[in-house]
Design a protein around this motif. Structure first.
Motif: not given
Ligand code: 76R
Length: 267
Positions: A117, A120-121
């Motif tokens: 998270l 990548e996010e």
């Protein structure tokens, strides 16, 4: 005296049984077949127990049963009862396989998801969005673990069963790899597998120390081509290409017990 329960501390027992049928050995095939169907139905109706019955394609066997449930003594009880039942006189064992449902040590963890998270996010660690993301993941994985350890398999038209092991020879020794390498390789495997979500349902059951190979692989699909496709695709993935060793494959048509006995010409 009934056998006392033998329940693994984690997971359920799974027994795959394959038989040839010699109908000329049966005195009253119809009565024997009805009795057999009733025994399978009674077992399947019990909480937490399931039997998948199938007609085996080709001549490796005529019929197959996959028994699942918490108590190995109950699985064994059904196996011995079936052999001792009226139909048993005409059942010749063709093969069998014993395994346990298991959780994989390579499944993504909360920590993996937390890092993903962030990386990548772009979510900040400690933020409400990040915490919510991890919570959603944990909930999904709890359901997933439940399905792996205590499955209730859906009916699909086709079942494929084969045992497999990870290679242990020379430079290709899976068990000599670091955990991090094995985890990275298994992530590649899972990526290929996820491409088949909805088309192929898999149950990987562990048999190290219990039977001749390390896992039993049970695949269920409505489309037989999906089974050929997934196994073919996985052959190119490093885990299967380099480390996979495979036993004999059996393909069957999943049927309700009464339909199976009818299909086999006994009802
Ligand atoms: O944690 C998880 O279950 C998800 C990731 C995953 C693991 C850890 C996963 C996903 N598998 C895992 C473990 Mn698998 N799998 C096979 C075969 O034919 C071949 O080449 C191999 C036989 C198939 C077809 C298949 C399908 N898998 C394993 C293991 C245990 C390894 C160990 O512990 O060392 C074996 C032996 C194995 C073999 N796998 C998936 C699939 C599919 C379809 C998925 C995606 C499931 C999904 O995410 O919905």
């Amino acid at each position: 005296m009934p056998t006392s329960p033998v329940t693994p501390s984690q997971g359920w027992g799974v027994v795959h049984l394959f038989f040839h049928i010699r109908r000329e050995l049966l005195e009253d095939a119809t009565t024997a077949a009805k009795d057999f169907v009733a025994r399978l139905q009674a077992f399947d109706a019990r909480d937490d127990y399931q039997v998948l019955a199938f007609s085996v394609l080709g001549q490796k066997a005529d019929l197959g049963l996959m028994l699942l449930g918490p108590d190995l003594a109950e699985l064994d009880q059904l196996s011995t009862e079936l052999v001792a039942s009226p139909l048993g006189a005409g059942l010749l064992p063709a093969a069998s396989y014993v395994s346990l449902t298991e959780l994989s040590e390579y499944t993504s963890t909360s920590d993996d998801e937390s890092r993903r998270l962030v990386d990548e996010e772009g979510l900040a660690e400690g933020s409400p969005e990040h915490a919510a993301g991890v919570a959603t993941f944990d909930e999904r994985m709890a359901g997933y673990a439940q399905h792996r350890l205590h499955p209730r398999l859906p009916h699909r038209k086709v079942i494929s069963f084969y045992p497999m092991s990870k290679r242990r020879s020379g430079a290709d020794n899976w068990y000599a790899l670091d955990f991090a390498d094995r985890k990275r390789l298994m992530a590649g495997h899972a990526r290929v597998g996820r491409g088949y979500r909805g088309r192929v349902l898999q149950l990987i059951t562990g048999s190290v120390g219990l039977d001749d190979w390390e896992w039993g692989v049970t695949l269920l699909a409505d489309d037989p081509k999906a089974i050929r496709d997934i196994v073919y695709d996985m052959r190119f993935d490093e885990v299967s290409a380099r480390y996979g060793e495979f036993g004999p494959f059996v393909t069957g048509l999943v049927l309700e017990p009464a339909d199976l006995l009818h299909h086999l010409g006994l009802l």
